[in-house]
Design a protein around this motif. Structure first.
Motif: not given
Length: 631
Positions: A560, A545, A548, A598
């Motif tokens: 994401y 990941f 996001g 984020y």
């Protein structure tokens, strides 16, 4: 915490792929739907109405048709008596309309949930007598109404039962040459938001059984109501190939048989519209979308997209549904709840009036009223769930194996929905009880491995009425017995901590790199999705990941950017609990991991279970990977 399981059912997937020109991925998913032969695959993918079963295979269909046609010929007034949920409303609509097309003097009565309760009761029989009714045709009820049907016959009223619920039965165990009798009734099936509770006492207690059972063997005997004809695919003597149909489909089969018997051109033309209601009820009554049900819903949806019924068109319009994009989801979670809301908070007659509307003006007025009722129902449900959460916390009930929640001021019609929401959160069997006009009423929702009706039968001394099946139930009881019932249910519960861990069933472990347009197009052949045919789940290990972005007006969903082990960049969408996912990242990778993600500085490797599909937005269609679970 969840447990992930990968399906391992075997078949010659490459052969199926060649035969049906599909990907091996779809072939694996089809096998996971319990399909075994090429003929079953062919019917699943390309079945038509011609593949549905003949109505004449239903036990007593010939008797019912003969009785009804005689009543029409004699000019005997006929009353259709349904139920207050979507299945009952749709059954009532299509059965009444079909009979009227044949020239019957037919009208409809739907019980009031609070004042009448489920199905036939003495009040409805007395009312039919006063109105000069000569025949009653039930739909979505009647199989457990032996005493009421006997009363109708005493009044000279003929009764035809069409139902799909479990047939009441009586059991006897032969022990040491002596008979031990006990009467039990399988009363009413239910599940999901669009289902309703059904309760009945046992009108059969004390009846003697035939001798002849072997020592130590339990003998089960069906107890059919004394009607002129009893059509129910759950009857032991019924040879109908697929008993998992809803009440509206049973009614649809009766009208189909009448159309075939009479050769009525008008009725045959009306079958196109009536199929729409059979499909709507199948989804809303949470029937498995397998076999015949899948075909009926698939074909029904095609017709619903072009429906001429003013009521259905208006209900779609007030809910902002574009007809050409209508899906099983819209039936089960938007249109169905609007129809159900009238039976929950008011009277289901309003929903029937909507479907019977002749003009757009009348239909729009009724549709707006139903939507407002449903909006009110949703708000009341949210309040009820919050009250249930507070009740559980204050009594440390999360430690109970079986949760018994008392919400005295919650509307009794919402108990089942609230129980379902609490069950989803805790993955425990849940009963939600409310204070009714006579004592306490309640609804239960269960989990895999806990047969709710059997568990209730073990403590039936606490109930004044109860009924249900493995996954759901309805009940009435005395308020003073609640704590004792809670104690007994938990004492007898044989579930272990392992049973409370949610299970995730993965169809195919499939890297995102392989999940391309061809696979997504193939998966569309599986639609419509629903119970028994869920949207397939795939799994991918170790996705990185990277970044996001929270989306939506309330920032309650996210997308994401992820990198696959092969180095490809993909985008995952997540509509779940963002706060919970953030806590997972911080706990596993250190505080600040969620914030970094984020901010575009993510460096977390997560295994995910996802769904694959296509999303169209502003005229542009693209692949969409939707994260469902993570680890």
């Amino acid at each position: 915490m969840e447990k992930w399981y990968v399906a391992t059912k075997k078949a010659d997937f490459d052969a199926w792929a060649r035969k049906f020109q599909i990907t091996p991925v779809l072939a694996r998913v089809l096998r996971n739907r319990d399909l075994l032969t090429e003929a079953e695959v062919e019917k699943f993918l390309h079945g038509t109405l011609e593949d549905c079963y003949s109505p004449w295979l239903l036990k007593d269909m010939d008797k019912a048709v003969e009785e009804i046609l005689d009543a029409i010929k004699e000019g005997i007034p006929i009353r259709v008596i349904g139920d207050y949920d979507v299945d009952g409303i749709c059954s009532s609509y299509l059965l009444t309309k079909g009979l009227q097309i044949l020239g019957a003097q037919a009208d409809t009565a739907i019980p009031h949930r609070i004042h009448d309760g489920y199905g036939l009761n003495d009040h409805l029989i007395e009312e039919a007598k006063r109105d000069g009714i000569g025949m009653i045709v039930t739909c979505d009820n009647g199989i457990a109404a032996a005493s009421q049907i006997a009363l109708a016959r005493d009044y000279g009223i003929r009764v035809i039962v069409t139902d799909h619920h479990e047939v009441p039965y009586q059991t006897e165990e032969r022990i040491g040459g002596r008979n031990s009798e006990d009467g039990e009734s399988g009363i009413r099936s239910e599940a999901g938001e669009s289902a309703e509770e059904g309760m009945a006492g046992n009108p059969f207690a004390g009846q003697s059984l035939e001798d002849g059972t072997a020592a130590g063997v339990t003998y089960r005997r069906e107890l059919l109501p004394p009607a002129q004809a009893v059509i129910d695919p759950k009857r032991e003597e019924c040879e109908y190939p697929f008993p998992g149909i809803c009440g509206a489909v049973v009614a649809y089969k009766l009208i189909t048989a009448l159309a075939e018997k009479t050769g009525s051109v008008a009725l045959k033309e009306a079958m196109e519209e009536l199929l729409e209601f059979a499909a709507l009820a199948t989804v809303c009554d949470v029937m498995e979308l397998k076999n015949e049900n899948r075909i009926l819903v698939k074909e029904g949806l095609k017709r619903l997209k072009k429906t001429k019924n003013p009521g259905l068109k208006a209900l779609m319009e007030v809910n902002g549904i574009e007809p050409d994009r209508l899906s099983a989801y819209h039936l089960g979670f938007i249109l169905g709840p609007c129809l159900n809301a009238t039976g929950r908070l008011d009277t289901a007659k309003r929903a029937l009036e909507l479907l019977q509307s002749q003009t757009r003006v009348d239909a729009m007025s009724a549709a707006r009223e139903l939507k407002e009722l449903n909006d009110s129902r949703k708000n009341l449900t949210l309040q009820g769930v919050e009250e249930a959460e507070a009740y559980i916390a204050s009594r440390h009930m999360d430690k109970d194996k079986v949760m018994l929640v008392f919400l005295p001021d919650v509307h009794e019609s919402l108990a089942g929905i609230i129980a379902g929401r609490i069950r989803e959160r805790y993955n425990h069997p849940v009963f939600v009880l409310t204070r009714g006009e006579e004592g306490v009423k309640g609804s239960g929702r269960s989990v895999e491995g806990y047969h709710m009706y059997e568990a209730m039968t073990e403590v039936k001394q606490y109930f004044t009425k109860f009924g249900g099946h493995a996954m759901a139930a309805g009940l009435s009881m005395r308020e003073k017995d609640m704590e004792e019932l809670r104690r007994e249910l938990n004492l007898r519960c044989r579930l272990t901590e392992e049973d409370f861990i949610p299970r995730v069933h993965i169809d195919v472990p499939m890297p995102l790199d392989y999940a391309n347009d061809r696979v997504a197009e193939d998966l569309e052949l599986l639609e419509p999705y629903g119970v028994g045919n869920p949207k397939p789940l795939f799994a991918q290990k170790e996705l990185l990941f990277v970044s996001g972005t929270k989306m939506g007006a309330n920032k309650n969903c996210a997308k994401y950017q992820v990198r696959t082990p092969g180095g490809a960049q993909k985008q995952l969408v997540f509509f779940g609990d963002l706060e919970k996912f953030g806590s997972f990242l911080d706990e596993k990778y250190g505080v600040g991991s969620e914030k970094a993600l984020y901010e575009g500085r993510g460096n977390c490797r997560v295994s995910v279970v996802y769904q694959l599909g296509k999303n169209t937005y502003r005229g542009r269609t693209e692949l969409q990977y939707v994260m469902q679970h993570y680890s």
